[in-house]
Design an enzyme around this catalytic site. Structure first.
Site, PDB file in Angstrom:
ATOM      1  N   GLY A 176      83.280 -50.915 -11.794  1.00  0.00           N
ATOM      2  CA  GLY A 176      82.615 -51.140 -10.521  1.00  0.00           C
ATOM      3  C   GLY A 176      81.148 -50.772 -10.533  1.00  0.00           C
ATOM      4  O   GLY A 176      80.590 -50.307 -11.534  1.00  0.00           O
TER       5      GLY A 176
ATOM      6  N   LYS B 200      89.341 -43.477   2.698  1.00  0.00           N
ATOM      7  CA  LYS B 200      88.498 -42.495   2.003  1.00  0.00           C
ATOM      8  C   LYS B 200      88.745 -41.088   2.535  1.00  0.00           C
ATOM      9  O   LYS B 200      88.813 -40.120   1.761  1.00  0.00           O
ATOM     10  CB  LYS B 200      87.023 -42.861   2.163  1.00  0.00           C
ATOM     11  CG  LYS B 200      86.623 -44.201   1.583  1.00  0.00           C
ATOM     12  CD  LYS B 200      86.977 -44.324   0.103  1.00  0.00           C
ATOM     13  CE  LYS B 200      86.124 -43.467  -0.792  1.00  0.00           C
ATOM     14  NZ  LYS B 200      86.413 -43.703  -2.234  1.00  0.00           N
TER      15      LYS B 200
END
Length: 321
Positions: free
Chosen positions: A16, A165
């Site tokens: 990523g 998250k």
């Protein structure tokens, strides 16, 4: 001379935007890097990693599934440190939030930490997000190390990514406390800058939308940070054994208008939507949270350079004319 010649570390989510820059920096510092990807047969995940200087001798790729403990343990075995970056990042509408976001984020984090504990890893650096701290710009000035989003608000408003998250980070802290595992956490803002992977991350996609004139509400804000600074923050937190807790990682805390003014001055050809709003800057609480990384040696890239690096990268890759 390399600083950490041969020391083995593992980076999850290495293909990523953030992960690839962490790999880049670790290889430059002499680490032997075990980098995880979803699919070893997909060149979009592997080719840009293999092209990094030092990858031929210092990089080894592993295919993992965040919900498969054995695949994670195989990648971590022998490493002294882990950088846990991997987590699904889907900002748009999701069909099954539990399956697509929450389970991979939470259970994946616990699998990584369990493997790290079982395999005697010295320290784990966990990538969280500013979105685990706040859910809207109205609370931006008060963001600090002790801030958490309102989980009920996120569920009611379909804010599944911030919720994933926050829940993953909370699970990490609980696991660390109960099992005596040394972890530290990075909470980046909107991460932009030069792109190494062939596809854009969500923050860079958002920047493209902004530059193309998409109309955002006046509550929209730009808590920008350079991707290279985020990568360095991870490495500094690993290397400084005195570092502890959560670490807010943004260059500035401000409303959208400041970004729009910067863009207008640097790139007048882009017609950003404008609206009148009071600029909201970081409070003493927020600045104290930012100071933790500065004290460790992080010198934030200023907003003007962040914008330039992001725009030039988008142009070079054909996302902007």
């Amino acid at each position: 001379m390399a600083e950490k010649e041969g020391e083995v570390v593992c980076v999850t989510g290495a293909s990523g935007f953030i992960g690839s820059w962490i790999v880049h920096l670790l290889l430059r510092r002499g680490y032997a890097v075990r980098a995880t990807v979803k699919n070893l047969g997909d060149e979009r995940e592997t080719k840009h990693l293999e092209a990094i200087e030092g990858a031929d001798s210092g990089l080894r790729l592993f295919q993992i599934d965040l919900l498969d403990y054995d695949s994670i343990a195989a990648a971590i075995r022998g490493a002294t440190g882990v950088f846990h970056v991997a987590s699904p990042c889907i900002i748009d509408q999701v069909d099954d939030p539990q399956r697509e976001l929450l389970d991979p984020a939470i259970k994946g984090t616990l699998n990584v930490l369990t493997a790290a504990k079982n395999l005697d890893v010295r320290r784990v650096v966990v990538t969280s997000s500013i979105s685990a701290m706040i859910a809207s710009a109205t609370s931006l000035a008060d963001v600090g190390e002790d801030c958490w989003i309102d989980e009920d608000y996120c569920r009611q408003n379909g804010l599944w990514y911030p919720l994933s998250k926050a829940l993953a980070e909370k699970a990490a802290w609980k696991f660390a406390e109960e099992n005596g595992l040394d972890i530290v956490v990075v909470n980046p803002g909107m991460v932009v800058g030069p792109v190494l992977p062939p596809a854009l991350n969500s923050s860079m996609q958002l920047m493209v939308h902004v530059l193309q004139g998409c109309d955002f509400s006046e509550r929209f804000f730009m808590a920008l940070v350079h991707v290279k600074d985020v990568a360095l923050a991870h490495v500094l937190l690993y290397e400084n054994t005195s570092a502890a807790g959560r670490h807010l990682c943004v260059e500035s805390l401000s409303r959208y208008d400041e970004f729009a003014e910067q863009m207008e001055r640097l790139y007048p050809e882009y017609k950003l939507p404008r609206f009148s709003t009071d600029k909201q800057r970081g409070s003493a609480k927020a600045l104290a949270a930012l100071k933790k990384l500065i004290d460790l040696g992080l010198d934030y890239t200023p907003m003007e350079q962040i914008v330039k690096d992001a725009i030039e990268s988008l142009r070079s890759k054909g996302y902007l004319s």
